[in-house]
Write an enzyme that holds these catalytic residues in place. Sequence first.
Site, mmCIF file in Angstrom:
data_model
loop_
_atom_site.group_PDB
_atom_site.id
_atom_site.type_symbol
_atom_site.label_atom_id
_atom_site.label_comp_id
_atom_site.label_asym_id
_atom_site.label_seq_id
_atom_site.Cartn_x
_atom_site.Cartn_y
_atom_site.Cartn_z
ATOM 1 N N SER A 142 0.852 -1.100 -0.019
ATOM 2 C CA SER A 142 0.184 -0.098 -0.105
ATOM 3 C C SER A 142 0.897 1.291 0.226
ATOM 4 O O SER A 142 1.975 1.247 0.420
ATOM 5 C CB SER A 142 -0.895 -0.167 1.192
ATOM 6 O OG SER A 142 -1.525 1.196 1.546
ATOM 7 N N TYR A 155 -1.792 -1.254 10.686
ATOM 8 C CA TYR A 155 -1.862 -1.524 9.380
ATOM 9 C C TYR A 155 -0.510 -0.968 8.507
ATOM 10 O O TYR A 155 -0.038 -1.894 7.690
ATOM 11 C CB TYR A 155 -3.351 -0.530 8.628
ATOM 12 C CG TYR A 155 -3.438 -0.972 7.131
ATOM 13 C CD1 TYR A 155 -4.099 -2.065 6.470
ATOM 14 C CD2 TYR A 155 -3.170 0.043 6.225
ATOM 15 C CE1 TYR A 155 -4.112 -2.307 5.239
ATOM 16 C CE2 TYR A 155 -3.370 0.171 4.816
ATOM 17 C CZ TYR A 155 -3.694 -1.239 4.457
ATOM 18 O OH TYR A 155 -3.837 -1.480 3.045
#
Length: 292
Positions: A142, A155
């Site tokens: 990401s 995350y």
Amino acid sequence: MQNLIGKTALITGAAAGIGREIALQLAAEGVDLFLLDVDESGLADTTETASLLGVKVASRRCDLTDSKQISATIQEVLSTWGGVDILVNNAGVAFYGPTHTMTAEQWDWLLGINLLAPIQITRELLPSLLNRPEAHIVNVSSICGLVQGNRFSAYQVSKYGLLGFSEALRAEYSRQGLGVSAICPGPVTTRLFEVAPSGRDGKQTPIPPRWICTTPELVAQKAVKAIYRDQGICLVGWVAYVLYYLKRIAPWSLDLAFRFGRRRRMKKKAQQLALQAEQQFERSAESSSKAA
């Protein structure tokens, strides 16, 4: 890789979103698939749709928080196909909220799925991958693995780790014919944020507006191109590009944005702490007088 026809791929998180699109686009390239997910209904739908493209498709429910299930699944893949040519570590979850409110169980759950599972799957498949004339690993990371944010620390830790793992593998095994790509999209129109637990009382996990999001289809297209081109880091979406180059050209700007209003908040915090101390002192004095 020069040609994907007849290759085999293992894909995690294939029931929906990015994983489903990567599965379908690889199937369209002639790749046989072994698909994993905990969502059996979505997994069955992806399996059926991919099968219509004329490739072999196998699937299995696998909970990536269970290392024994992972090992059993890898053994099934090895016994069925003898290995795979392409590994796509796509499955991922998120958690929104202040870091100090997260429990150990929540950290273990998120890191288990986003980071430890990809490491285990890669480790157990690595000997067979290296035994192929050429093979490729795609790790769906990401932009959060490249640029810091707030209230998504677990995350981000997992995505930073997955990106680092990807770069380490690429450095170590490129000369042996193993390609490794880290896909780093900005916000994507999947249900990642919608289903992410929130650690803020009474507040749901915020969902990025659609105008800043890219699509799972585009992420999948870039992932397939990364396999063909043996691309190391693949950014997807204009937000990812803006943040990536902002971090490199003017890293101070992001830090400044996160520190905006710091003095005002620190002053307010000091006042609140002083008030709490005063109230505590008054309660202690009152208790002492009553005891006397």
